[in-house]
Design an enzyme around this catalytic site. Sequence first.
Site, PDB file in Angstrom:
ATOM      1  CG  HIS A 161      -1.730  -1.226   1.401  1.00 53.95           C
ATOM      2  ND1 HIS A 161      -3.018  -1.397   0.950  1.00 53.95           N
ATOM      3  CD2 HIS A 161      -1.371  -2.401   1.982  1.00 53.95           C
ATOM      4  CE1 HIS A 161      -3.434  -2.618   1.259  1.00 53.95           C
ATOM      5  NE2 HIS A 161      -2.453  -3.246   1.873  1.00 53.95           N
ATOM      6  CB  SER A 282      14.307  21.688 -15.650  1.00 57.54           C
ATOM      7  OG  SER A 282      13.583  22.900 -15.744  1.00 57.54           O
ATOM      8  CE  LYS A 288      12.869  18.543 -11.363  1.00 57.45           C
ATOM      9  NZ  LYS A 288      11.679  18.979 -12.073  1.00 57.45           N
ATOM     10  CD  GLU A 295       9.500  11.654 -15.805  1.00 59.70           C
ATOM     11  OE1 GLU A 295       8.567  12.427 -15.557  1.00 59.70           O
ATOM     12  OE2 GLU A 295      10.657  12.038 -16.052  1.00 59.70           O
TER      13      GLU A 295
END
Length: 460
Positions: A161, A282, A288, A295
Amino acid sequence: MSGTDGSHKLWGGRFAGGPAPELEAVNRSIGTDFRLWPVDVRLSQAWADGLVTAGVYSPDEARAVREGLERVAARIAGGEAPIASDEDVHTFVDRLLHLEAPGAAGRLHTGRSRNDQVATDTRMWTMDAMDRVDGLVKQLQEVLLEQAERHRDAVMPAYTHLQRAQPVSVAHWLLSHFWPLTRDRQRLAAARRAASVMPLGSGAIAGSAFPVPREQIATALGFAQISQNSMDAVGDRDFIAEALFALTMLATHLSRIGEDLILFGSSEFGFVRFGDAYSTGSSMMPQKRNPDALELARGSSARMLGDLVALVTTLKGLPSGYNKDLQEDKRALFDAVDGMVLLLPAVTGSLATLRFDRVRMLAAVSGAMMATDLADYLVRKQVSFRDAHAAVGRLVREAEDAGIDLGALPFSSFAAAHPAFAEDVLTELGPQRSLEHRNVAGGTGPKSVDAQIANARAEM
Ligand code: ARG
Protein backbone atom coordinates in the site's frame (compact mmCIF):
# COMPACT_ATOMS: atom_id res chain seq x y z
CA MET A 1 -0.29 -3.84 -65.80
CA SER A 2 2.04 -0.92 -66.44
CA GLY A 3 1.17 2.65 -67.39
CA THR A 4 3.20 4.92 -69.67
CA ASP A 5 4.19 6.96 -66.60
CA GLY A 6 5.98 3.94 -65.14
CA SER A 7 3.04 3.20 -62.86
CA HIS A 8 2.32 -0.43 -62.14
CA LYS A 9 -0.86 -2.02 -60.87
CA LEU A 10 -1.65 -5.51 -59.70
CA TRP A 11 -5.32 -5.00 -60.57
CA GLY A 12 -7.60 -2.66 -62.53
CA GLY A 13 -8.35 -4.41 -65.82
CA ARG A 14 -12.04 -4.62 -65.01
CA PHE A 15 -12.46 -0.89 -64.36
CA ALA A 16 -13.13 1.72 -67.03
CA GLY A 17 -11.15 4.48 -65.38
CA GLY A 18 -8.53 4.69 -62.66
CA PRO A 19 -9.41 5.05 -58.99
CA ALA A 20 -10.27 8.47 -57.56
CA PRO A 21 -7.26 10.18 -55.98
CA GLU A 22 -9.17 10.21 -52.70
CA LEU A 23 -9.51 6.43 -52.82
CA GLU A 24 -5.88 5.99 -53.75
CA ALA A 25 -4.84 8.19 -50.85
CA VAL A 26 -6.74 6.22 -48.24
CA ASN A 27 -5.96 2.84 -49.77
CA ARG A 28 -2.22 3.28 -50.08
CA SER A 29 -0.28 1.39 -47.44
CA ILE A 30 3.29 1.68 -48.67
CA GLY A 31 4.01 4.29 -46.02
CA THR A 32 3.46 1.60 -43.43
CA ASP A 33 4.34 -1.65 -45.16
CA PHE A 34 7.49 -0.53 -47.02
CA ARG A 35 9.59 -2.15 -44.30
CA LEU A 36 8.26 -5.55 -45.32
CA TRP A 37 10.31 -5.52 -48.53
CA PRO A 38 13.08 -7.88 -47.33
CA VAL A 39 10.57 -10.57 -46.35
CA ASP A 40 8.45 -9.90 -49.45
CA VAL A 41 11.52 -10.52 -51.62
CA ARG A 42 12.40 -13.74 -49.77
CA LEU A 43 8.82 -14.92 -50.00
CA SER A 44 8.75 -14.33 -53.76
CA GLN A 45 12.01 -16.19 -54.24
CA ALA A 46 10.62 -19.23 -52.43
CA TRP A 47 7.36 -18.90 -54.38
CA ALA A 48 9.25 -18.85 -57.69
CA ASP A 49 10.87 -22.15 -56.73
CA GLY A 50 7.49 -23.53 -55.72
CA LEU A 51 6.12 -22.62 -59.14
CA VAL A 52 8.71 -24.93 -60.73
CA THR A 53 7.24 -27.89 -58.83
CA ALA A 54 3.78 -26.65 -59.84
CA GLY A 55 4.85 -26.72 -63.51
CA VAL A 56 4.47 -22.97 -64.03
CA TYR A 57 8.14 -22.03 -64.31
CA SER A 58 11.06 -23.87 -65.84
CA PRO A 59 14.05 -24.05 -63.49
CA ASP A 60 15.78 -21.41 -65.65
CA GLU A 61 12.84 -19.03 -65.40
CA ALA A 62 12.70 -19.47 -61.64
CA ARG A 63 16.41 -18.72 -61.45
CA ALA A 64 15.93 -15.57 -63.53
CA VAL A 65 13.20 -14.44 -61.12
CA ARG A 66 15.28 -15.25 -58.06
CA GLU A 67 18.23 -13.33 -59.42
CA GLY A 68 15.99 -10.50 -60.52
CA LEU A 69 14.68 -10.31 -56.96
CA GLU A 70 18.26 -10.16 -55.66
CA ARG A 71 18.77 -7.09 -57.83
CA VAL A 72 15.46 -5.65 -56.64
CA ALA A 73 16.62 -6.08 -53.04
CA ALA A 74 19.94 -4.40 -53.85
CA ARG A 75 18.12 -1.48 -55.47
CA ILE A 76 15.85 -0.96 -52.48
CA ALA A 77 18.69 -1.41 -50.01
CA GLY A 78 20.58 1.17 -52.09
CA GLY A 79 17.85 3.70 -51.53
CA GLU A 80 15.38 3.19 -54.38
CA ALA A 81 12.13 4.77 -53.22
CA PRO A 82 8.57 3.84 -54.16
CA ILE A 83 6.75 6.01 -56.70
CA ALA A 84 3.33 7.56 -56.22
CA SER A 85 1.51 4.72 -57.94
CA ASP A 86 3.02 1.99 -55.74
CA GLU A 87 -0.02 1.06 -53.69
CA ASP A 88 1.79 -1.21 -51.29
CA VAL A 89 5.08 -3.03 -50.82
CA HIS A 90 3.92 -5.96 -52.95
CA THR A 91 3.19 -3.66 -55.89
CA PHE A 92 6.51 -1.88 -55.38
CA VAL A 93 8.57 -5.09 -55.39
CA ASP A 94 6.59 -6.46 -58.34
CA ARG A 95 7.12 -3.28 -60.38
CA LEU A 96 10.87 -3.39 -59.82
CA LEU A 97 10.94 -7.09 -60.65
CA HIS A 98 9.28 -6.34 -63.99
CA LEU A 99 12.18 -3.99 -64.68
CA GLU A 100 14.84 -6.47 -63.53
CA ALA A 101 13.42 -9.70 -64.96
CA PRO A 102 11.00 -8.72 -67.71
CA GLY A 103 9.11 -11.69 -69.11
CA ALA A 104 9.32 -14.21 -66.30
CA ALA A 105 8.16 -11.62 -63.74
CA GLY A 106 4.69 -11.60 -65.26
CA ARG A 107 3.96 -15.15 -64.12
CA LEU A 108 5.20 -14.83 -60.52
CA HIS A 109 1.79 -13.90 -59.17
CA THR A 110 0.31 -17.18 -60.46
CA GLY A 111 -1.81 -18.90 -57.82
CA ARG A 112 -0.96 -16.23 -55.30
CA SER A 113 -2.89 -13.30 -53.87
CA ARG A 114 -1.76 -10.35 -51.85
CA ASN A 115 -4.07 -11.79 -49.20
CA ASP A 116 -1.89 -14.82 -48.51
CA GLN A 117 1.22 -12.83 -49.37
CA VAL A 118 0.73 -10.04 -46.83
CA ALA A 119 -0.29 -12.50 -44.11
CA THR A 120 2.90 -14.49 -44.78
CA ASP A 121 5.14 -11.41 -44.93
CA THR A 122 3.72 -10.08 -41.66
CA ARG A 123 4.27 -13.41 -39.95
CA MET A 124 7.89 -13.53 -41.09
CA TRP A 125 8.43 -9.98 -39.86
CA THR A 126 6.78 -10.80 -36.54
CA MET A 127 8.96 -13.84 -35.93
CA ASP A 128 12.04 -11.70 -36.41
CA ALA A 129 10.63 -8.88 -34.27
CA MET A 130 9.90 -11.25 -31.39
CA ASP A 131 13.51 -12.47 -31.54
CA ARG A 132 14.83 -8.91 -31.53
CA VAL A 133 12.69 -7.86 -28.58
CA ASP A 134 13.62 -11.04 -26.72
CA GLY A 135 17.32 -10.22 -27.10
CA LEU A 136 16.75 -6.74 -25.69
CA VAL A 137 14.74 -8.06 -22.73
CA LYS A 138 17.55 -10.48 -22.01
CA GLN A 139 20.01 -7.58 -21.82
CA LEU A 140 17.77 -5.81 -19.34
CA GLN A 141 17.57 -8.98 -17.25
CA GLU A 142 21.35 -9.24 -17.31
CA VAL A 143 21.66 -5.72 -15.89
CA LEU A 144 19.05 -6.38 -13.20
CA LEU A 145 20.90 -9.53 -12.23
CA GLU A 146 24.29 -7.79 -12.10
CA GLN A 147 22.87 -5.06 -9.89
CA ALA A 148 21.28 -7.73 -7.68
CA GLU A 149 24.63 -9.52 -7.35
CA ARG A 150 26.23 -6.23 -6.34
CA HIS A 151 23.56 -5.51 -3.72
CA ARG A 152 23.05 -8.86 -2.00
CA ASP A 153 23.79 -7.40 1.43
CA ALA A 154 22.08 -4.00 1.10
CA VAL A 155 18.78 -3.58 2.94
CA MET A 156 15.80 -1.43 2.07
CA PRO A 157 12.16 -1.11 3.08
CA ALA A 158 9.61 -3.09 1.10
CA TYR A 159 6.21 -1.45 0.78
CA THR A 160 2.64 -2.64 0.71
CA HIS A 161 0.00 0.00 0.00
CA LEU A 162 3.10 2.17 -0.45
CA GLN A 163 3.46 2.10 3.35
CA ARG A 164 6.66 0.80 4.91
CA ALA A 165 6.07 -2.92 5.42
CA GLN A 166 9.12 -5.11 6.05
CA PRO A 167 12.85 -4.96 5.37
CA VAL A 168 14.13 -6.77 2.29
CA SER A 169 17.46 -7.10 0.57
CA VAL A 170 17.98 -4.74 -2.35
CA ALA A 171 18.81 -7.79 -4.48
CA HIS A 172 15.41 -9.24 -3.65
CA TRP A 173 13.67 -6.06 -4.80
CA LEU A 174 15.73 -5.94 -8.01
CA LEU A 175 14.93 -9.56 -8.78
CA SER A 176 11.24 -8.91 -8.19
CA HIS A 177 11.54 -7.12 -11.55
CA PHE A 178 13.59 -9.91 -13.13
CA TRP A 179 11.03 -12.72 -13.01
CA PRO A 180 8.20 -10.83 -14.74
CA LEU A 181 10.61 -10.37 -17.65
CA THR A 182 11.17 -14.12 -17.76
CA ARG A 183 7.42 -14.55 -18.15
CA ASP A 184 7.46 -11.86 -20.86
CA ARG A 185 10.08 -13.79 -22.75
CA GLN A 186 7.93 -16.91 -22.57
CA ARG A 187 5.04 -14.89 -24.01
CA LEU A 188 7.24 -13.49 -26.79
CA ALA A 189 8.31 -17.03 -27.65
CA ALA A 190 4.65 -18.15 -27.70
CA ALA A 191 3.75 -15.26 -30.01
CA ARG A 192 6.64 -16.26 -32.25
CA ARG A 193 5.31 -19.83 -32.41
CA ALA A 194 1.84 -18.48 -33.23
CA ALA A 195 3.35 -16.52 -36.12
CA SER A 196 5.27 -19.53 -37.40
CA VAL A 197 2.39 -20.94 -39.48
CA MET A 198 2.58 -20.25 -43.23
CA PRO A 199 -0.56 -19.02 -45.05
CA LEU A 200 1.12 -18.89 -48.49
CA GLY A 201 -0.68 -21.20 -50.91
CA SER A 202 -4.06 -20.09 -49.57
CA GLY A 203 -4.52 -17.72 -52.51
CA ALA A 204 -7.22 -15.10 -52.06
CA ILE A 205 -9.39 -17.38 -49.94
CA ALA A 206 -9.98 -20.81 -51.48
CA GLY A 207 -6.42 -22.09 -51.91
CA SER A 208 -4.03 -21.91 -54.86
CA ALA A 209 -5.21 -23.65 -58.06
CA PHE A 210 -1.63 -24.76 -58.76
CA PRO A 211 0.02 -27.67 -56.91
CA VAL A 212 2.64 -25.66 -55.07
CA PRO A 213 4.75 -27.57 -52.53
CA ARG A 214 3.63 -25.67 -49.46
CA GLU A 215 5.66 -27.69 -46.96
CA GLN A 216 8.82 -27.12 -48.95
CA ILE A 217 8.15 -23.37 -49.22
CA ALA A 218 7.40 -23.19 -45.50
CA THR A 219 10.71 -24.85 -44.65
CA ALA A 220 12.59 -22.53 -47.00
CA LEU A 221 11.03 -19.51 -45.30
CA GLY A 222 11.64 -20.75 -41.76
CA PHE A 223 8.06 -21.59 -40.80
CA ALA A 224 7.38 -24.42 -38.36
CA GLN A 225 4.16 -25.44 -40.12
CA ILE A 226 1.60 -24.58 -42.79
CA SER A 227 -1.94 -23.37 -42.22
CA GLN A 228 -4.71 -25.97 -42.41
CA ASN A 229 -7.53 -23.86 -43.83
CA SER A 230 -7.16 -21.20 -46.52
CA MET A 231 -10.22 -19.24 -45.37
CA ASP A 232 -8.84 -19.05 -41.85
CA ALA A 233 -5.29 -18.37 -43.00
CA VAL A 234 -5.96 -15.15 -44.95
CA GLY A 235 -7.95 -13.56 -42.14
CA ASP A 236 -6.08 -14.89 -39.12
CA ARG A 237 -4.30 -12.14 -37.18
CA ASP A 238 -4.33 -13.94 -33.82
CA PHE A 239 -0.54 -13.96 -33.90
CA ILE A 240 -0.49 -10.15 -33.99
CA ALA A 241 -2.88 -9.98 -31.06
CA GLU A 242 -0.61 -12.39 -29.18
CA ALA A 243 2.48 -10.36 -30.03
CA LEU A 244 0.76 -7.15 -28.97
CA PHE A 245 -0.38 -8.72 -25.71
CA ALA A 246 3.16 -9.93 -25.00
CA LEU A 247 4.45 -6.41 -25.73
CA THR A 248 1.74 -4.81 -23.61
CA MET A 249 2.58 -6.99 -20.60
CA LEU A 250 6.28 -6.30 -21.11
CA ALA A 251 5.54 -2.56 -21.34
CA THR A 252 3.47 -2.84 -18.17
CA HIS A 253 6.42 -4.39 -16.37
CA LEU A 254 8.78 -1.69 -17.65
CA SER A 255 6.28 0.88 -16.46
CA ARG A 256 6.33 -0.63 -12.96
CA ILE A 257 10.13 -0.71 -12.87
CA GLY A 258 10.00 2.92 -13.99
CA GLU A 259 7.50 3.89 -11.33
CA ASP A 260 9.55 2.28 -8.52
CA LEU A 261 12.68 4.05 -9.66
CA ILE A 262 11.01 7.40 -10.22
CA LEU A 263 9.77 7.26 -6.62
CA PHE A 264 13.05 5.99 -5.23
CA GLY A 265 14.96 8.67 -7.13
CA SER A 266 12.90 11.51 -5.66
CA SER A 267 14.54 13.63 -2.94
CA GLU A 268 11.95 12.32 -0.47
CA PHE A 269 13.17 8.74 -0.90
CA GLY A 270 16.70 9.37 -2.16
CA PHE A 271 17.42 5.64 -2.49
CA VAL A 272 18.86 5.88 -5.99
CA ARG A 273 20.58 8.44 -8.13
CA PHE A 274 20.15 8.38 -11.91
CA GLY A 275 23.32 8.36 -14.00
CA ASP A 276 24.20 11.57 -15.85
CA ALA A 277 23.84 9.90 -19.23
CA TYR A 278 20.28 8.88 -18.37
CA SER A 279 19.10 12.09 -16.74
CA THR A 280 17.67 15.17 -18.34
CA GLY A 281 17.64 18.72 -17.08
CA SER A 282 15.01 21.39 -16.98
CA SER A 283 15.00 24.46 -19.19
CA MET A 284 14.05 26.55 -16.17
CA MET A 285 15.15 24.85 -12.96
CA PRO A 286 18.91 24.30 -12.96
CA GLN A 287 18.85 21.77 -10.14
CA LYS A 288 16.70 19.19 -11.95
CA ARG A 289 17.80 15.64 -12.71
CA ASN A 290 14.83 14.03 -14.41
CA PRO A 291 14.42 10.31 -15.16
CA ASP A 292 12.81 10.82 -18.59
CA ALA A 293 13.53 7.35 -19.94
CA LEU A 294 11.68 5.78 -17.01
CA GLU A 295 8.79 8.18 -17.35
CA LEU A 296 8.59 7.31 -21.04
CA ALA A 297 8.57 3.64 -20.07
CA ARG A 298 5.54 4.39 -17.93
CA GLY A 299 3.98 6.54 -20.63
CA SER A 300 4.49 4.37 -23.69
CA SER A 301 2.92 1.32 -22.11
CA ALA A 302 -0.38 3.14 -22.55
CA ARG A 303 0.13 3.38 -26.30
CA MET A 304 1.05 -0.30 -26.60
CA LEU A 305 -2.12 -1.25 -24.80
CA GLY A 306 -3.91 1.06 -27.26
CA ASP A 307 -2.36 -0.87 -30.16
CA LEU A 308 -3.61 -4.16 -28.71
CA VAL A 309 -7.10 -2.79 -28.20
CA ALA A 310 -7.18 -1.30 -31.73
CA LEU A 311 -6.20 -4.62 -33.29
CA VAL A 312 -8.62 -6.80 -31.36
CA THR A 313 -11.40 -4.29 -31.95
CA THR A 314 -10.63 -4.46 -35.68
CA LEU A 315 -10.87 -8.24 -35.66
CA LYS A 316 -14.02 -8.73 -33.63
CA GLY A 317 -16.52 -7.54 -36.22
CA LEU A 318 -14.99 -8.94 -39.39
CA PRO A 319 -16.67 -11.48 -41.62
CA SER A 320 -14.44 -14.44 -42.48
CA GLY A 321 -11.68 -14.19 -45.04
CA TYR A 322 -9.56 -11.16 -45.88
CA ASN A 323 -11.03 -7.68 -45.41
CA LYS A 324 -9.22 -4.43 -46.04
CA ASP A 325 -9.63 -3.47 -42.40
CA LEU A 326 -6.76 -5.89 -41.84
CA GLN A 327 -4.38 -3.46 -43.50
CA GLU A 328 -4.52 -1.56 -40.19
CA ASP A 329 -2.94 -4.51 -38.37
CA LYS A 330 0.56 -3.47 -39.33
CA ARG A 331 0.28 0.06 -37.97
CA ALA A 332 -0.49 -1.34 -34.53
CA LEU A 333 2.16 -4.04 -34.73
CA PHE A 334 4.93 -1.78 -36.01
CA ASP A 335 4.09 0.99 -33.58
CA ALA A 336 4.33 -1.32 -30.58
CA VAL A 337 7.50 -3.07 -31.75
CA ASP A 338 9.20 0.22 -32.70
CA GLY A 339 8.30 1.72 -29.35
CA MET A 340 9.64 -1.29 -27.50
CA VAL A 341 12.87 -1.42 -29.48
CA LEU A 342 13.52 2.22 -28.54
CA LEU A 343 12.46 1.83 -24.95
CA LEU A 344 14.26 -1.31 -23.79
CA PRO A 345 17.84 -0.08 -24.31
CA ALA A 346 16.96 3.18 -22.53
CA VAL A 347 15.54 1.34 -19.53
CA THR A 348 18.53 -1.02 -19.53
CA GLY A 349 20.92 1.93 -19.62
CA SER A 350 19.04 3.70 -16.85
CA LEU A 351 19.36 0.63 -14.64
CA ALA A 352 22.99 -0.03 -15.49
CA THR A 353 24.00 3.51 -14.50
CA LEU A 354 21.86 3.65 -11.38
CA ARG A 355 23.66 4.35 -8.09
CA PHE A 356 22.18 3.03 -4.86
CA ASP A 357 22.44 4.96 -1.62
CA ARG A 358 22.76 2.05 0.84
CA VAL A 359 22.88 4.35 3.84
CA ARG A 360 19.62 6.09 3.03
CA MET A 361 17.91 2.84 2.19
CA LEU A 362 18.93 1.29 5.49
CA ALA A 363 18.01 4.46 7.37
CA ALA A 364 14.50 4.19 5.94
CA VAL A 365 14.05 0.81 7.62
CA SER A 366 12.31 1.97 10.80
CA GLY A 367 11.93 -0.10 13.94
CA ALA A 368 8.19 -0.39 13.40
CA MET A 369 8.92 -2.45 10.29
CA MET A 370 10.17 -5.20 12.60
CA ALA A 371 6.78 -5.42 14.32
CA THR A 372 6.03 -8.67 12.52
CA ASP A 373 9.41 -10.02 13.64
CA LEU A 374 8.54 -9.13 17.23
CA ALA A 375 5.26 -11.00 16.96
CA ASP A 376 7.11 -13.95 15.41
CA TYR A 377 9.56 -13.80 18.35
CA LEU A 378 6.68 -14.30 20.78
CA VAL A 379 5.26 -17.10 18.63
CA ARG A 380 8.60 -18.91 18.89
CA LYS A 381 8.08 -18.67 22.67
CA GLN A 382 4.76 -20.52 22.33
CA VAL A 383 2.53 -17.41 22.36
CA SER A 384 -0.38 -17.58 19.88
CA PHE A 385 0.02 -15.28 16.88
CA ARG A 386 -3.21 -13.46 17.80
CA ASP A 387 -1.96 -12.62 21.33
CA ALA A 388 1.47 -11.74 19.98
CA HIS A 389 -0.06 -9.40 17.38
CA ALA A 390 -2.06 -7.62 20.10
CA ALA A 391 0.97 -7.26 22.40
CA VAL A 392 3.19 -5.84 19.65
CA GLY A 393 0.34 -3.58 18.56
CA ARG A 394 0.34 -2.03 22.03
CA LEU A 395 4.11 -1.47 21.81
CA VAL A 396 3.77 0.19 18.41
CA ARG A 397 1.09 2.52 19.82
CA GLU A 398 3.24 3.31 22.85
CA ALA A 399 6.24 4.19 20.64
CA GLU A 400 4.03 6.26 18.35
CA ASP A 401 2.50 8.17 21.29
CA ALA A 402 5.98 8.83 22.66
CA GLY A 403 7.14 9.91 19.21
CA ILE A 404 10.04 7.45 19.19
CA ASP A 405 11.12 4.45 17.17
CA LEU A 406 9.91 1.03 18.30
CA GLY A 407 13.52 0.01 18.94
CA ALA A 408 14.00 2.98 21.29
CA LEU A 409 11.44 1.70 23.83
CA PRO A 410 12.97 0.54 27.14
CA PHE A 411 12.90 -3.17 27.91
CA SER A 412 10.38 -2.46 30.69
CA SER A 413 7.80 -1.58 28.00
CA PHE A 414 8.35 -4.95 26.32
CA ALA A 415 8.09 -6.81 29.59
CA ALA A 416 4.86 -4.96 30.36
CA ALA A 417 3.41 -5.75 26.93
CA HIS A 418 4.01 -9.51 27.30
CA PRO A 419 5.76 -11.63 29.94
CA ALA A 420 7.34 -13.83 27.27
CA PHE A 421 9.62 -10.96 26.15
CA ALA A 422 13.22 -11.48 27.41
CA GLU A 423 16.22 -9.12 27.13
CA ASP A 424 17.33 -10.75 23.84
CA VAL A 425 14.30 -9.15 22.15
CA LEU A 426 16.26 -5.98 21.46
CA THR A 427 18.65 -7.83 19.13
CA GLU A 428 15.61 -9.16 17.28
CA LEU A 429 14.82 -5.64 16.21
CA GLY A 430 17.65 -5.41 13.68
CA PRO A 431 16.80 -5.58 9.97
CA GLN A 432 19.52 -8.16 9.35
CA ARG A 433 17.85 -10.46 11.89
CA SER A 434 14.55 -9.93 10.13
CA LEU A 435 16.10 -11.03 6.85
CA GLU A 436 17.86 -14.02 8.38
CA HIS A 437 14.53 -15.39 9.55
CA ARG A 438 13.30 -15.44 5.96
CA ASN A 439 15.39 -18.12 4.31
CA VAL A 440 12.26 -19.87 3.10
CA ALA A 441 12.48 -20.56 -0.65
CA GLY A 442 11.48 -17.37 -2.45
CA GLY A 443 12.00 -15.26 0.68
CA THR A 444 14.35 -12.35 1.25
CA GLY A 445 16.74 -14.26 3.55
CA PRO A 446 20.39 -14.14 2.44
CA LYS A 447 20.52 -17.87 1.66
CA SER A 448 17.28 -17.69 -0.33
CA VAL A 449 18.45 -14.66 -2.25
CA ASP A 450 21.70 -16.42 -3.11
CA ALA A 451 19.68 -19.39 -4.38
CA GLN A 452 17.42 -17.02 -6.30
CA ILE A 453 20.41 -15.34 -7.94
CA ALA A 454 21.74 -18.75 -8.93
CA ASN A 455 18.36 -19.68 -10.41
CA ALA A 456 18.21 -16.39 -12.28
CA ARG A 457 21.70 -17.01 -13.65
CA ALA A 458 20.59 -20.44 -14.81
CA GLU A 459 17.57 -18.84 -16.57
CA MET A 460 19.93 -16.70 -18.60
N1 ARG B 1 -1.87 -3.76 -48.38
C1 ARG B 1 -2.73 -4.85 -48.10
C2 ARG B 1 -2.75 -5.15 -46.60
O1 ARG B 1 -1.90 -4.71 -45.93
C3 ARG B 1 -2.31 -6.05 -48.87
C4 ARG B 1 -3.41 -7.00 -49.15
C5 ARG B 1 -4.32 -6.41 -50.17
N2 ARG B 1 -5.33 -7.33 -50.56
C6 ARG B 1 -6.36 -6.94 -51.25
N3 ARG B 1 -7.25 -7.83 -51.56
N4 ARG B 1 -6.52 -5.71 -51.64
O2 ARG B 1 -3.60 -5.82 -46.11
